[in-house]
Write an enzyme that holds these catalytic residues in place. Sequence first.
Site, PDB file in Angstrom:
ATOM      1  N   SER A 146    -100.879 -80.828 -30.355  1.00 43.96           N
ATOM      2  CA  SER A 146    -100.543 -80.898 -28.932  1.00 43.96           C
ATOM      3  C   SER A 146    -101.519 -81.830 -28.235  1.00 43.96           C
ATOM      4  O   SER A 146    -102.716 -81.540 -28.150  1.00 43.96           O
ATOM      5  CB  SER A 146    -100.633 -79.507 -28.307  1.00 43.96           C
ATOM      6  OG  SER A 146    -100.612 -79.626 -26.895  1.00 43.96           O
ATOM      7  N   HIS A 153     -96.560 -82.755 -30.183  1.00 47.81           N
ATOM      8  CA  HIS A 153     -96.146 -81.840 -29.119  1.00 47.81           C
ATOM      9  C   HIS A 153     -96.662 -82.340 -27.767  1.00 47.81           C
ATOM     10  O   HIS A 153     -97.862 -82.587 -27.610  1.00 47.81           O
ATOM     11  CB  HIS A 153     -96.707 -80.445 -29.436  1.00 47.81           C
ATOM     12  CG  HIS A 153     -96.233 -79.361 -28.530  1.00 47.81           C
ATOM     13  ND1 HIS A 153     -95.020 -78.733 -28.684  1.00 47.81           N
ATOM     14  CD2 HIS A 153     -96.827 -78.767 -27.458  1.00 47.81           C
ATOM     15  CE1 HIS A 153     -94.888 -77.789 -27.754  1.00 47.81           C
ATOM     16  NE2 HIS A 153     -95.966 -77.789 -26.999  1.00 47.81           N
ATOM     17  N   ASP A 187     -96.888 -81.537 -23.705  1.00 51.42           N
ATOM     18  CA  ASP A 187     -96.786 -80.469 -22.718  1.00 51.42           C
ATOM     19  C   ASP A 187     -96.622 -81.025 -21.305  1.00 51.42           C
ATOM     20  O   ASP A 187     -97.563 -81.563 -20.737  1.00 51.42           O
ATOM     21  CB  ASP A 187     -98.047 -79.594 -22.766  1.00 51.42           C
ATOM     22  CG  ASP A 187     -98.061 -78.704 -23.998  1.00 51.42           C
ATOM     23  OD1 ASP A 187     -97.068 -77.994 -24.209  1.00 51.42           O
ATOM     24  OD2 ASP A 187     -99.065 -78.734 -24.739  1.00 51.42           O
ATOM     25  N   MET A 225     -96.104 -80.248 -17.449  1.00 58.41           N
ATOM     26  CA  MET A 225     -96.319 -79.146 -16.494  1.00 58.41           C
ATOM     27  C   MET A 225     -96.217 -79.663 -15.072  1.00 58.41           C
ATOM     28  O   MET A 225     -96.648 -80.779 -14.778  1.00 58.41           O
ATOM     29  CB  MET A 225     -97.708 -78.535 -16.715  1.00 58.41           C
ATOM     30  CG  MET A 225     -97.967 -78.102 -18.149  1.00 58.41           C
ATOM     31  SD  MET A 225     -99.495 -77.163 -18.261  1.00 58.41           S
ATOM     32  CE  MET A 225     -99.686 -77.062 -20.053  1.00 58.41           C
ATOM     33  N   HIS A 243     -92.248 -80.167 -24.590  1.00 54.23           N
ATOM     34  CA  HIS A 243     -92.226 -78.803 -24.059  1.00 54.23           C
ATOM     35  C   HIS A 243     -92.261 -78.880 -22.535  1.00 54.23           C
ATOM     36  O   HIS A 243     -93.299 -79.195 -21.949  1.00 54.23           O
ATOM     37  CB  HIS A 243     -93.447 -78.060 -24.630  1.00 54.23           C
ATOM     38  CG  HIS A 243     -93.599 -76.652 -24.187  1.00 54.23           C
ATOM     39  ND1 HIS A 243     -94.754 -75.929 -24.429  1.00 54.23           N
ATOM     40  CD2 HIS A 243     -92.769 -75.809 -23.530  1.00 54.23           C
ATOM     41  CE1 HIS A 243     -94.608 -74.707 -23.936  1.00 54.23           C
ATOM     42  NE2 HIS A 243     -93.425 -74.613 -23.383  1.00 54.23           N
ATOM     43  N   MET A 290     -92.533 -77.410 -19.179  1.00 58.14           N
ATOM     44  CA  MET A 290     -92.948 -76.256 -18.381  1.00 58.14           C
ATOM     45  C   MET A 290     -92.756 -76.634 -16.923  1.00 58.14           C
ATOM     46  O   MET A 290     -93.709 -76.772 -16.143  1.00 58.14           O
ATOM     47  CB  MET A 290     -94.401 -75.881 -18.703  1.00 58.14           C
ATOM     48  CG  MET A 290     -94.515 -75.158 -20.043  1.00 58.14           C
ATOM     49  SD  MET A 290     -96.183 -75.184 -20.694  1.00 58.14           S
ATOM     50  CE  MET A 290     -96.178 -76.786 -21.498  1.00 58.14           C
ATOM     51  N   MET A 343     -93.914 -68.271 -27.092  1.00 58.68           N
ATOM     52  CA  MET A 343     -95.259 -68.575 -26.579  1.00 58.68           C
ATOM     53  C   MET A 343     -96.229 -67.471 -26.984  1.00 58.68           C
ATOM     54  O   MET A 343     -95.943 -66.284 -26.820  1.00 58.68           O
ATOM     55  CB  MET A 343     -95.240 -68.703 -25.047  1.00 58.68           C
ATOM     56  CG  MET A 343     -94.542 -69.943 -24.504  1.00 58.68           C
ATOM     57  SD  MET A 343     -95.227 -71.514 -25.086  1.00 58.68           S
ATOM     58  CE  MET A 343     -96.906 -71.440 -24.450  1.00 58.68           C
ATOM     59  N   ASP A 359     -96.829 -71.347 -30.098  1.00 62.05           N
ATOM     60  CA  ASP A 359     -97.626 -72.281 -29.299  1.00 62.05           C
ATOM     61  C   ASP A 359     -98.630 -71.480 -28.477  1.00 62.05           C
ATOM     62  O   ASP A 359     -98.244 -70.642 -27.671  1.00 62.05           O
ATOM     63  CB  ASP A 359     -96.662 -73.059 -28.390  1.00 62.05           C
ATOM     64  CG  ASP A 359     -97.349 -74.097 -27.516  1.00 62.05           C
ATOM     65  OD1 ASP A 359     -98.558 -74.327 -27.683  1.00 62.05           O
ATOM     66  OD2 ASP A 359     -96.660 -74.684 -26.669  1.00 62.05           O
TER      67      ASP A 359
HETATM   68  C1  DX5 Z   1     -99.957 -74.235 -23.309  1.00 65.05           C
HETATM   69  C2  DX5 Z   1     -99.263 -75.340 -24.042  1.00 65.05           C
HETATM   70  C3  DX5 Z   1     -99.755 -75.543 -25.411  1.00 65.05           C
HETATM   71  C4  DX5 Z   1    -101.210 -75.919 -25.538  1.00 65.05           C
HETATM   72  C5  DX5 Z   1    -101.745 -75.096 -26.655  1.00 65.05           C
HETATM   73  O1  DX5 Z   1     -99.212 -73.879 -22.169  1.00 65.05           O
HETATM   74  O2  DX5 Z   1     -97.881 -75.094 -24.122  1.00 65.05           O
HETATM   75  O3  DX5 Z   1     -98.956 -76.469 -26.139  1.00 65.05           O
HETATM   76  O4  DX5 Z   1    -101.450 -77.276 -25.813  1.00 65.05           O
HETATM   77  O5  DX5 Z   1    -103.098 -75.273 -26.680  1.00 65.05           O
HETATM   78  P1  DX5 Z   1    -104.061 -74.518 -27.697  1.00 65.05           P
HETATM   79  O6  DX5 Z   1    -103.580 -74.846 -29.068  1.00 65.05           O
HETATM   80  O7  DX5 Z   1    -105.377 -75.103 -27.365  1.00 65.05           O
HETATM   81  O8  DX5 Z   1    -103.936 -73.047 -27.380  1.00 65.05           O
HETATM   82 ZN    ZN Z   2     -96.696 -76.432 -25.506  1.00 67.79          ZN
END
Ligand code: DX5
Ligand code: ZN
Length: 222
Positions: free
Chosen positions: A13, A37, A39, A41, A70, A72, A141, A179
Amino acid sequence: MTHPLAPPIVAPSILSADFSRLAEALALAEPTRDWVHCDVMDNHFVPNLTFGPIVVAAARKLTRGFLDVHLMIEEPLRLVKAFREAGADELIVHLEACRDVAATLRAVRESGARVGLALKPGTPLAATEPHLGEIDLLLVMTVEPGFGGQAFMADMMPKVREAVAWRERHAARFLIEVDGGIAPDTAKVARAAGAEVFVAGHAIYGQPRPEIALATLRDAVR
Ligand code: DX5
Ligand code: ZN
């Protein structure tokens, strides 16, 4: 190129990567075996704010790897086309973020991307059941979405097992991704429960030798 779709798969990620050296971070993932991956947000669905289609498009130029995006964000339907055009190979939407989940999943399918559905720790698997026959990937999650570096919630493992059982009963074919807080030890726990795709940020990019950390993680879930 043909992307890896046979589990187990590790998905670094980039949330935990140094974005001033994004090319290096992306070069770590091997396109023939890992996913990347991303993320996204929006400071609305989750309290954090990261990046949008422009950065996904930049990642697309820097790697041939499978881009697992992903989302969010609230009402992802509005941005499906933009993220697909940016080069996403898979778009994961949150059940909790969609006014019309079925229509959103359909839009992702029609865009040509693989279809992922995510659920927060507090959301039971039962809420996703009407959609499980339509998706390519279920993201369970294992932290509250929003930030990297949080502790793995082992109490999500029953949900992973439930998803495995549902898939068997209905002859469905989605992959199961976890994740949040994934490191070699917790990845093993998730693998034993039936998880197949392992997202990891801090456990790779937060380490002094990310390439070794990634190799260790691949070994842990093999
Ligand atoms: C959190 C993200 C993850 C994040 C995980 O909301 O969706 O993808 O990068 O990070 P680690 O592996 O550090 O928990
Ligand atoms: Zn994620």
